[in-house]
Design a protein around this motif. Structure first.
Motif, short mmCIF file in Angstrom:
data_model
loop_
_atom_site.label_atom_id
_atom_site.label_comp_id
_atom_site.label_asym_id
_atom_site.label_seq_id
_atom_site.Cartn_x
_atom_site.Cartn_y
_atom_site.Cartn_z
N GLY A 231 0.84 -1.19 0.00
CA GLY A 231 0.00 0.00 0.00
C GLY A 231 0.87 1.24 0.00
O GLY A 231 1.58 1.51 -0.96
N ARG A 232 0.87 1.97 1.11
CA ARG A 232 1.71 3.16 1.22
C ARG A 232 2.85 2.99 2.23
O ARG A 232 3.58 3.93 2.51
N ARG A 233 3.01 1.77 2.74
CA ARG A 233 4.09 1.52 3.71
C ARG A 233 5.27 0.85 3.00
O ARG A 233 5.13 -0.22 2.40
N PHE A 234 6.42 1.49 3.10
CA PHE A 234 7.64 0.97 2.48
C PHE A 234 8.50 0.34 3.57
O PHE A 234 8.82 0.98 4.57
N THR A 235 8.87 -0.93 3.35
CA THR A 235 9.62 -1.69 4.35
C THR A 235 10.92 -2.19 3.74
O THR A 235 10.91 -2.76 2.64
N VAL A 236 12.01 -1.97 4.46
CA VAL A 236 13.31 -2.52 4.08
C VAL A 236 13.68 -3.55 5.13
O VAL A 236 13.80 -3.23 6.32
N THR A 237 13.83 -4.80 4.71
CA THR A 237 14.19 -5.89 5.61
C THR A 237 15.63 -6.29 5.34
O THR A 237 15.98 -6.65 4.21
N ALA A 238 16.47 -6.21 6.35
CA ALA A 238 17.88 -6.56 6.22
C ALA A 238 18.04 -8.08 6.20
O ALA A 238 17.13 -8.82 6.61
#
Length: 279
Positions: A231-238
């Motif tokens: 949606g509008r949430r941007f997630t960066v997963t290491a």
């Protein structure tokens, strides 16, 4: 699939044509696909028709430079691998929910790929967060992968391979397990792309499908992590699993993320369709 279309597909992946259909070449193509072609369900919410036809899938993934969900991504990847000389079989799977219940028939499409030098492999570039490299289909021990520790066991066995777990099953079926939890139940009998039409229709139209209730666009990164725009949430997963999240504030920011981080050029921001429309 003609030579030009093969070259265009490989160019999108940033891959050279393999000399032979080997295990190493399959691993490289699989990883490049996951890094380049995002897992996304935007078509459902943009009102775009999903057609399980080899040419239409290639048009979307190669010419339009889009992603897709399992039927589209593994369907297109299977066409490419076949053109490169691999022996490819489409397999149906039923994805387990959080309570350990398998989903609908033809819930998921995966690939059995036979190479000239290494037996049969399970390839899957259409599941989202999953294994990064193909799994040895005949191996029953642990298989370490950047995406976790995987096992393939006889269906109905537990994570250690002991029969009696996860309910009843056809004796030929297999359970794919990640980090001790069942992911999906895999049928080993060959299927045709058209067999998955009902599953694709259900997932793209039913209010009970997770794909009609949310937006997702996700791919792995060069370091083995993952980026996701939900949606509008941007997630960066290491790679170690730590996450950084932020909410986007403007439509322009959302469109820029789709363009710059996923290679998808859109005119309008997708919004979740009316989930109240019947299946």
């Amino acid at each position: 699939m003609d030579a030009t279309r093969i070259d265009d597909y490989l160019h999108r992946l940033g891959a050279a044509p393999p000399d032979r259909p080997t295990v190493d070449a399959l691993r490289e193509l699989h990883l490049r696909h996951l890094r380049t072609v995002p897992f996304e369900n935007l078509s459902i919410h943009l009102g775009e028709e999903i057609v399980l036809d080899g040419k239409r899938l290639l048009d979307k993934v190669v010419q339009a430079r889009r992603g897709g969900f399992c039927y589209e991504l593994n369907g297109a990847f299977g066409v490419l691998l076949t053109a490169l000389g691999y022996d490819v079989t489409l397999l149906a799977a039923r994805v387990y929910d959080d309570e350990g219940r398998p989903g609908i028939p033809y819930d998921h499409l995966a690939l059995r790929v036979r190479t000239v030098d290494g037996g049969d492999w399970l390839a899957d570039v259409g599941f989202g967060s999953h294994f990064h490299l193909p799994l040895a289909l005949g191996e029953r021990g642990e298989q370490k992968d950047p995406g976790g520790t995987f096992r393939i066991v006889e269906a109905g066995a537990d994570a250690a391979g002991v029969r009696g777990g996860h309910g009843t099953a056809d004796a030929a079926d297999l359970d794919v397990i990640r980090d001790g939890r069942p992911v999906y139940r895999l049928e080993v009998r060959p299927r045709a792309l058209g067999d998955f039409t009902a599953g694709a229709w259900w997932h793209s139209s039913s209010p009970a499908s997770r794909f009609t209730r949310s937006l997702v666009c996700s791919r792995i990164t060069g370091d083995g992590g993952r980026i996701t725009l939900g949606g509008r949430r941007f997630t960066v997963t290491a790679p170690d699993g730590t996450r950084r999240e932020r909410e986007t504030e403007t439509d322009e920011e959302v469109l820029a993320l789709y363009r710059d981080r996923f290679g998808i050029v859109l005119d309008t921001v997708p919004t979740v369709r009316d989930a109240g429309r019947g299946a």
